[in-house]
Scaffold this motif. Structure first.
Motif, PDB file in Angstrom:
ATOM      1  N   ARG A   9       0.034   0.278  -8.395  1.00  0.00           N
ATOM      2  CA  ARG A   9      -1.302   0.123  -8.963  1.00  0.00           C
ATOM      3  C   ARG A   9      -1.285  -0.980 -10.008  1.00  0.00           C
ATOM      4  N   PRO A  26      -5.407   0.308  -6.925  1.00  0.00           N
ATOM      5  CA  PRO A  26      -4.313   0.162  -5.958  1.00  0.00           C
ATOM      6  C   PRO A  26      -4.146  -1.293  -5.497  1.00  0.00           C
ATOM      7  N   GLY A  46       2.504   2.356  -3.218  1.00  0.00           N
ATOM      8  CA  GLY A  46       1.650   3.003  -4.218  1.00  0.00           C
ATOM      9  C   GLY A  46       1.532   2.229  -5.514  1.00  0.00           C
ATOM     10  N   LYS A  85       0.835  -1.211   0.000  1.00  0.00           N
ATOM     11  CA  LYS A  85       0.000   0.000   0.000  1.00  0.00           C
ATOM     12  C   LYS A  85       0.862   1.251   0.000  1.00  0.00           C
TER      13      LYS A  85
END
Length: 596
Positions: A165, A173, A163, A160
């Motif tokens: 994606r 995400p 970042g 997380k």
């Protein structure tokens, strides 16, 4: 102990294999034996190095000399001149398309200079069929760190924080997605890798699986630990036989070393991997259709919610990411979230692998930092437009993406910037078009693809794309009508808001983006019955200008005898007979045939 003084790396990716790299490898082996060099020169078959157009590729270390378009007949000279005498074979070096300067090292090539190769770090440098080579490059350190130093929730939080994606299309995400699956109750959970790469011109996932399969396996195992899954599936289309072969071998090797299976590294964590071969349906790139296919059902999407993180494979919590997403995970764990987050833009972190194709000098795979401009990718990495022609558009995001004009060449390539201008990142297909490309025809091509790949479950996609394709076909054949543009826009917007899955919701994107940026071309087709690019056959008229020297070549190649004229006199084309095949246009040495 044998002393290896040189390594010959030969590309063993699908592209180079198709061009004869296996024969090159055998020729090297035979030549080295003949020269008595087989004990001091080691041949290494690697995965794809990325510069596919220049294959087969051969790199000789320790110099790192990069030879391109090598043929079996070149091997004797390479062994004699380079490996025996220590001199570079100049004629096999890469030449920059503009300056024609010979470049001996790939690191000095414009194609590689602006790349930031992290996902592709090992591709083209290690033997993908030897697990020890992956381990030597730091492989499975991330899995070891996760299992011995981190709790499952720590891994989720690190992803997380990084970042990352999703690299498969929508850019959701990844850490958040993992968190949903981790928090779903249940003792049985699954990890699924979506390797059903179906975009026309896209081959990023295939190259990673062929060149560095253990990186993807390690990323999946880390995900399994993070969400509490003990089983995973690699969903790979059957058209990727080399990737499947190397994945099977990699799984076997990892199991033998205790890196997959029961009680991995003595941690108590169990994780097994299986391969499911897909039949090549584009719709199976959608999560719920992919799940149905693994379960042995027809690959058709279902309404969501429930999402796969709650009820996925066989009704159990399931996390699905694509190949490139999983390939990013090991470096996030070993180098840290802060390192990863330092690359890219504020909302689009890390790098992205693109498949550069189309009317561009340097085609192949390029891994670049998020936030780079389209101009840098096309003109610096890609070497500009073929034949010195003018750039017209770039299609990004595959059939679900959009076509962007020259005015957007300085756009930052990141998730949010692309969406704002009517395109999307997609899985990373990037098709460059020049002035000879008809944008109406391009929209028809991509819509034809998505329409034929529609599973037919929902009416908007099944019927709506068919009606849109009929209109586009009429327009390109000179039968466009007033109101067609408005009808296309209305249908496209309705399909986007009512289709069941991502395939239908994004299918109108190429039409909408070309209508937005190239509306004048649609109007020329409809109002003037003219194709400005001269690409739509039924709208073309060929004529011979007074530059004609009467050589007769056009007359010889015309398949319907529509050209007449005496030698050394200006010839004529009978438009009633002409089938507009373009044979005469391509053959004329004096450029005396006009089309329009």
């Amino acid at each position: 102990m044998e002393h290896i003084r040189a390594h010959v790396l030969i590309c063993g990716g699908t592209g180079c294999v198709a061009s004869g790299s296996k024969k090159i490898q055998a020729a090297f082996q035979a030549e080295l034996v003949q020269k008595g060099l087989d004990k001091e020169v080691k041949i290494v078959e690697t995965g794809c190095h990325g510069f596919c157009e220049m294959g087969p590729l051969v790199i000789i270390y320790p110099e790192g000399t990069f030879y391109v378009r090598v043929q079996e007949s070149d091997v004797a000279e390479l062994v004699e001149t380079h490996l025996y005498k220590g001199r570079i074979v100049e004629r096999l070096l890469y030449k920059e398309p503009v300056t024609q300067e010979s470049i001996p090292s790939y690191s000095d090539m414009e194609f590689y200079k602006k790349q930031m190769r992290y996902v592709l770090a090992n591709c083209g440098h290690i033997n993908p069929e030897e697990i020890n080579e992956y381990i030597t490059e730091g492989g499975y350190e991330a899995l070891g760190k996760a299992l011995t130093e981190m709790k499952p929730q720590d891994v989720v939080e690190e992803v997380k924080k990084a970042g990352l994606r999703g690299r498969g299309g929508g850019g959701f995400p990844t850490g958040m997605k993992w968190g949903f699956a981790s928090n779903s109750p249940g003792t049985k959970k699954y990890v699924v890798c979506n390797a059903d790469e179906g975009d026309p011109g896209a081959f990023m996932d295939r190259s990673v699986l062929e060149g560095d399969p253990h990186r993807v396996i390690e990323g999946m195992a880390i995900c399994g630990y993070a969400i509490g899954a003990d089983e995973g599936y690699l969903y790979v289309r059957a058209e990727y036989p080399l990737a499947i072969k190397r994945l099977k071998l990699a799984i076997k090797q990892a199991e033998e070393l205790g890196l997959l299976g029961e009680n991995i590294l003595g941690s108590g964590f169990n994780f097994k991997l299986k391969i499911k071969e897909g039949a090549g349906a584009f719709v199976c790139g959608e999560e719920t259709a992919l799940i149905a296919s693994i379960e042995g059902k027809r690959g058709m999407p279902r309404p969501r919610p429930p999402f796969p993180a709650v009820s996925g494979l066989w009704g159990k919590p399931t996390n699905i990411n694509n190949v490139e997403t999983f390939a990013n995970v090991p470096q996030i764990i070993t180098k840290g979230a802060d390192w990863y987050a330092s690359i890219g833009t504020e909302r689009s972190k890390g790098t992205k692998v693109f498949a550069l194709t189309g009317r561009i000098n340097n085609t192949g795979l390029a891994e670049v930092p998020m936030g780079i401009t389209m101009r840098e990718i096309i003109y610096e990495i890609g070497g500009g437009i073929q034949g010195g022609k003018k750039f017209k558009a770039v299609q990004i995001g595959g059939p679900s993406g959009g076509c962007l004009p020259e005015s957007l060449l300085d756009l930052s390539v990141d998730y949010d910037s692309l969406i704002k201008v009517g395109a999307m990142m997609g899985s990373g297909g990037l098709v460059v078009m020049d002035e000879t490309t008809c944008m109406v025809d391009v929209a028809k091509f991509f819509l034809n693809f998505t329409q034929s790949e529609s599973c037919g479950k929902c009416t908007p996609c099944r019927e709506g794309t068919k009606r849109m394709l009929e209109i586009l076909t009429r327009i390109t054949e000179g039968e466009g009508r007033e109101g067609d543009i408005e009808l296309l826009e209305s249908m496209a917007k309705n399909i986007k808001t009512t289709a069941l899955c991502g395939l239908g919701q994004t299918a109108p994107n190429p039409v909408l983006s070309t209508l937005h940026y190239f509306r004048d071309e649609y109007e020329a087709h409809i109002k003037e019955k003219r194709c400005p690019a001269g690409a739509c056959t039924k709208l073309l008229n060929y004529s011979i200008t007074d530059a004609c020297k009467g050589c007769g070549l056009c007359k010889k190649v015309c398949p319907v005898e529509a050209i007449s004229g005496e030698k050394k006199e200006q010839h004529e084309i009978d438009s009633a007979k002409c089938i507009r095949c373009g044979a005469c246009f391509g053959k004329c040495p004096f450029e005396s045939i006009a089309k329009g």
